[in-house]
Design a protein around this motif. Structure first.
Motif, PDB file in Angstrom:
ATOM      1  N   THR A  21       0.878  -1.066   0.047  1.00 40.36           N
ATOM      2  CA  THR A  21       0.039  -0.082  -0.137  1.00 40.36           C
ATOM      3  C   THR A  21       0.888   1.219  -0.068  1.00 40.36           C
ATOM      4  OG1 THR A  21      -0.139  -0.064   2.344  1.00 40.36           O
ATOM      5  CG2 THR A  21      -2.127  -1.046   1.073  1.00 40.36           C
ATOM      6  N   PHE A  22       2.281   1.013  -0.340  1.00 36.36           N
ATOM      7  CA  PHE A  22       2.715   2.381  -0.466  1.00 36.36           C
ATOM      8  C   PHE A  22       2.245   3.497  -1.498  1.00 36.36           C
ATOM      9  CE2 PHE A  22       6.971  -0.195  -0.176  1.00 36.36           C
ATOM     10  CZ  PHE A  22       7.236   0.334   1.232  1.00 36.36           C
ATOM     11  N   GLY A  23       2.262   4.544  -0.966  1.00 37.70           N
ATOM     12  CA  GLY A  23       1.548   5.605  -1.537  1.00 37.70           C
ATOM     13  C   GLY A  23       2.532   6.312  -2.613  1.00 37.70           C
ATOM     14  N   ARG A  24       3.202   7.531  -1.964  1.00 34.26           N
ATOM     15  CA  ARG A  24       4.489   8.070  -2.835  1.00 34.26           C
ATOM     16  C   ARG A  24       5.849   7.539  -2.324  1.00 34.26           C
ATOM     17  NH1 ARG A  24       4.583  12.582  -5.832  1.00 34.26           N
ATOM     18  NH2 ARG A  24       6.249  13.965  -5.912  1.00 34.26           N
ATOM     19  N   PHE A  40      13.491  13.071  -7.860  1.00 38.88           N
ATOM     20  CA  PHE A  40      12.249  12.400  -8.413  1.00 38.88           C
ATOM     21  C   PHE A  40      11.133  11.719  -7.470  1.00 38.88           C
ATOM     22  CE2 PHE A  40      14.823   8.839  -7.966  1.00 38.88           C
ATOM     23  CZ  PHE A  40      14.092   7.816  -7.574  1.00 38.88           C
ATOM     24  N   GLY A  41       9.952  12.136  -7.511  1.00 41.64           N
ATOM     25  CA  GLY A  41       8.922  11.442  -7.056  1.00 41.64           C
ATOM     26  C   GLY A  41       7.727  11.238  -7.704  1.00 41.64           C
ATOM     27  N   GLN A  42       7.040  10.183  -7.348  1.00 38.30           N
ATOM     28  CA  GLN A  42       5.833   9.712  -7.966  1.00 38.30           C
ATOM     29  C   GLN A  42       4.975   8.846  -7.035  1.00 38.30           C
ATOM     30  OE1 GLN A  42       8.342   7.213 -10.982  1.00 38.30           O
ATOM     31  NE2 GLN A  42       6.042   6.607 -11.191  1.00 38.30           N
ATOM     32  N   GLN A  43       3.822   8.455  -7.498  1.00 37.14           N
ATOM     33  CA  GLN A  43       2.920   7.383  -6.937  1.00 37.14           C
ATOM     34  C   GLN A  43       3.538   6.227  -7.149  1.00 37.14           C
ATOM     35  OE1 GLN A  43       1.496  10.071  -4.744  1.00 37.14           O
ATOM     36  NE2 GLN A  43       0.056   8.210  -4.733  1.00 37.14           N
ATOM     37  N   PHE A  44       3.561   5.369  -6.161  1.00 31.26           N
ATOM     38  CA  PHE A  44       4.429   3.958  -6.373  1.00 31.26           C
ATOM     39  C   PHE A  44       3.572   3.159  -7.186  1.00 31.26           C
ATOM     40  CE2 PHE A  44       5.776  -0.001  -4.853  1.00 31.26           C
ATOM     41  CZ  PHE A  44       7.128   0.082  -4.705  1.00 31.26           C
ATOM     42  N   SER A  45       2.215   3.160  -7.009  1.00 30.92           N
ATOM     43  CA  SER A  45       1.089   2.497  -7.740  1.00 30.92           C
ATOM     44  C   SER A  45       1.297   2.731  -9.374  1.00 30.92           C
ATOM     45  CB  SER A  45      -0.222   2.702  -7.461  1.00 30.92           C
ATOM     46  OG  SER A  45      -0.800   3.843  -7.674  1.00 30.92           O
ATOM     47  N   GLU A  46       1.918   3.875  -9.692  1.00 31.81           N
ATOM     48  CA  GLU A  46       1.943   4.166 -11.286  1.00 31.81           C
ATOM     49  C   GLU A  46       3.276   3.623 -11.985  1.00 31.81           C
ATOM     50  OE1 GLU A  46       1.533   8.438 -11.273  1.00 31.81           O
ATOM     51  OE2 GLU A  46      -0.593   8.263 -10.536  1.00 31.81           O
ATOM     52  N   LEU A  47       4.274   3.147 -11.239  1.00 35.69           N
ATOM     53  CA  LEU A  47       5.301   2.620 -11.661  1.00 35.69           C
ATOM     54  C   LEU A  47       5.121   1.302 -12.547  1.00 35.69           C
ATOM     55  CD1 LEU A  47       7.431   2.137  -8.276  1.00 35.69           C
ATOM     56  CD2 LEU A  47       7.981   3.898 -10.189  1.00 35.69           C
ATOM     57  N   SER A  95       3.842  14.608   6.169  1.00 34.97           N
ATOM     58  CA  SER A  95       3.632  15.323   4.923  1.00 34.97           C
ATOM     59  C   SER A  95       3.218  14.394   3.855  1.00 34.97           C
ATOM     60  CB  SER A  95       4.936  16.191   4.510  1.00 34.97           C
ATOM     61  OG  SER A  95       5.970  15.346   4.135  1.00 34.97           O
ATOM     62  N   LYS A  96       3.417  13.126   3.966  1.00 39.82           N
ATOM     63  CA  LYS A  96       3.156  12.149   2.842  1.00 39.82           C
ATOM     64  C   LYS A  96       4.089  12.283   1.682  1.00 39.82           C
ATOM     65  CE  LYS A  96      -1.862  11.511   4.144  1.00 39.82           C
ATOM     66  NZ  LYS A  96      -1.422  10.552   5.256  1.00 39.82           N
ATOM     67  N   LEU A  97       5.325  12.955   1.790  1.00 41.79           N
ATOM     68  CA  LEU A  97       6.400  13.168   1.155  1.00 41.79           C
ATOM     69  C   LEU A  97       6.019  14.212  -0.183  1.00 41.79           C
ATOM     70  CD1 LEU A  97       7.933   9.467   0.391  1.00 41.79           C
ATOM     71  CD2 LEU A  97       8.143  11.145   2.432  1.00 41.79           C
ATOM     72  N   VAL A 124      12.884   7.269  -0.481  1.00 42.49           N
ATOM     73  CA  VAL A 124      11.933   7.316   0.672  1.00 42.49           C
ATOM     74  C   VAL A 124      10.600   7.002   0.196  1.00 42.49           C
ATOM     75  CG1 VAL A 124      11.198   9.050   2.447  1.00 42.49           C
ATOM     76  CG2 VAL A 124      13.237   9.592   1.299  1.00 42.49           C
ATOM     77  N   TYR A 125       9.965   6.078   1.182  1.00 43.72           N
ATOM     78  CA  TYR A 125       8.780   5.461   0.776  1.00 43.72           C
ATOM     79  C   TYR A 125       7.610   5.975   1.819  1.00 43.72           C
ATOM     80  CZ  TYR A 125      11.436   2.022  -1.819  1.00 43.72           C
ATOM     81  OH  TYR A 125      12.281   1.275  -2.533  1.00 43.72           O
TER      82      TYR A 125
END
Length: 411
Positions: A21-24, A40-47, A95-97, A124-125
């Motif tokens: 359930t990792f978010g960002r 970089f940074g992105q939603q984990f589910s979009e990988l 801050s949810k990154l 960072v997850y």
């Protein structure tokens, strides 16, 4: 220690494609000159799937290892600076990154304090885990008892792939493969807040160190605001140095004493392990004093060991099994056993040689044939002239054999 093995396993089991359930997720790539190359940074589910599994593997590795060995439970130091670090980590987690300023501060602190000569990647997850209530028989109920929100950070070395041959499709030939920069598994990592007793512990950090690597106390103190701890490997090496340094240049005596100390600790650990519910016992200064009292060494050396041990470990004595070198004990015990056998052989040879000398002396110096016979055979031995030659005759029954010069012969 409040974190249990089950706590670690519960988090680790969730790191699967269907349960994660990792978010960002955010990252910072740093070169060997400590310069930021990429953020970089992105939603984990979009990988993409390939990237998803690789990043998941890194996170899972941060939750691996052995508690108290290379997976440590750190506590915050009791000063204002540590309190400020704790508040910062809580803010970053909350801050949810999504706060770039807070992320940049983390990257800057890691770059400043992490001693590594090459390139590396800071990951960072952020995750939110609905901890399900469990019954007494460990079955989960369909309701959440607590929401555990945490962040996981991993610092991974990035190295050039090894030179190799490969198929160059555009040229349709075998040639040198292009060397890429490859992200490795983490050198160190952390989870904050710690997951303890199936809940959040904001006063502790779970800290991972790759086996065989240093624990980076400067990172623990300056970045996390926690009291540094040694890994099991570091504790074992420190303990060995305490013994060796006390003997100075007398290396042979130091090795002999260290072996006997290790053998005693091995026995203590074995006795403790027989009781499954008994927690590992700490090798306090008092225990060490009792152990070395049984080893033959000068009083000044014993006093130096006690003093150095107290200075090295202070109020955080290691678990006995952390400083135990089982291989050394096994090899040393085998050497002692071999030496004892060799001594027995030498003693036996000496006794045989003495008997031979005694036999020759009793015969007036003349060489004699030495026989070893059962009592019932000894009375049957006689001498006779055979072909003018005086011979010793030993009657043999059917099927009896004689051992002559170590060779069995049926006569």
């Amino acid at each position: 220690m409040n974190i249990s093995k089950n706590d670690v396993l519960e988090l680790r089991r969730r790191l699967k494609k269907t349960e994660c359930t990792f978010g960002r997720m955010c990252g910072c790539y740093v070169n060997s000159g400590k310069q930021v190359v990429l953020k970089f940074g992105q939603q984990f589910s979009e990988l993409e799937d390939d990237e998803f599994y690789k990043y998941l593997e890194i996170a899972k590795k941060t939750l691996s290892g052995t508690l108290g060995s290379n997976l440590l439970e750190l506590s915050f130091a009791r000063d204002e600076q540590a309190k400020e670090r704790q508040q910062y980590l809580l803010a970053l987690k909350s801050s949810k990154l999504t706060n770039d300023a807070l992320l940049d501060r983390l990257y800057e602190q890691v770059i400043e304090q992490y001693a590594y000569p090459g390139n590396y990647l800071i990951l960072v997850y952020h995750d939110v885990y609905d901890v399900m209530t469990r019954t007494k028989d460990n079955a989960e109920l369909d309701e959440s008892s607590e929401v555990y929100e945490y962040m996981l950070c991993a610092v991974c070395p990035v190295e050039l792939a090894k030179p190799a041959l490969g198929y160059r499709e555009e040229e349709n030939r075998i040639g040198a493969r292009e060397r890429d920069w490859v992200v490795g598994l983490p050198d160190l990592g952390l989870v904050y807040p710690a997951f303890s007793g199936r809940g959040s512990d904001v006063n502790a950090v779970m800290y991972y160190v790759k086996t065989g690597r240093p624990s980076h106390p400067e990172f623990v103190e300056k970045v996390l605001g926690c009291t540094p701890q040694q890994t099991a490997a570091e504790q074992k090496l420190t303990f060995q140095h305490v013994i060796q340094d006390a003997f100075g240049e007398e290396e042979e005596k130091a090795e002999n004493a260290f072996f006997h100390i290790q053998k005693t600790i091995s026995g203590m650990v074995a006795e403790q392990e027989e009781e499954e519910d008994r927690p590992p016992f700490a090798l306090t200064a008092e225990v060490v004093s009792d152990v070395i009292s049984e080893v033959d060494m000068p009083a000044p050396v014993r006093e130096q060991i006690e003093k150095s041990y107290a200075q090295s470990f202070g109020d955080m004595p290691p678990a006995a099994h952390n400083v135990l070198d089982s291989r050394l004990v096994a090899e040393g015990t085998q050497r002692v056993h071999t030496a004892e056998l060799e001594q027995k052989v030498l003693d036996l040879k000496q006794r045989l040689a003495e008997r031979q000398e005694d036999a020759e002396e009793s015969a007036g110096g003349e060489a004699r044939i030495v026989l070893r016979l059962p009592e019932e055979k000894a009375d049957c031995v006689r001498t006779e002239l055979v072909g003018g030659q005086r011979c010793l005759l030993i009657p043999l029954e059917s099927g009896e054999a004689a051992l002559i010069n170590g060779v069995s012969r049926v006569l």
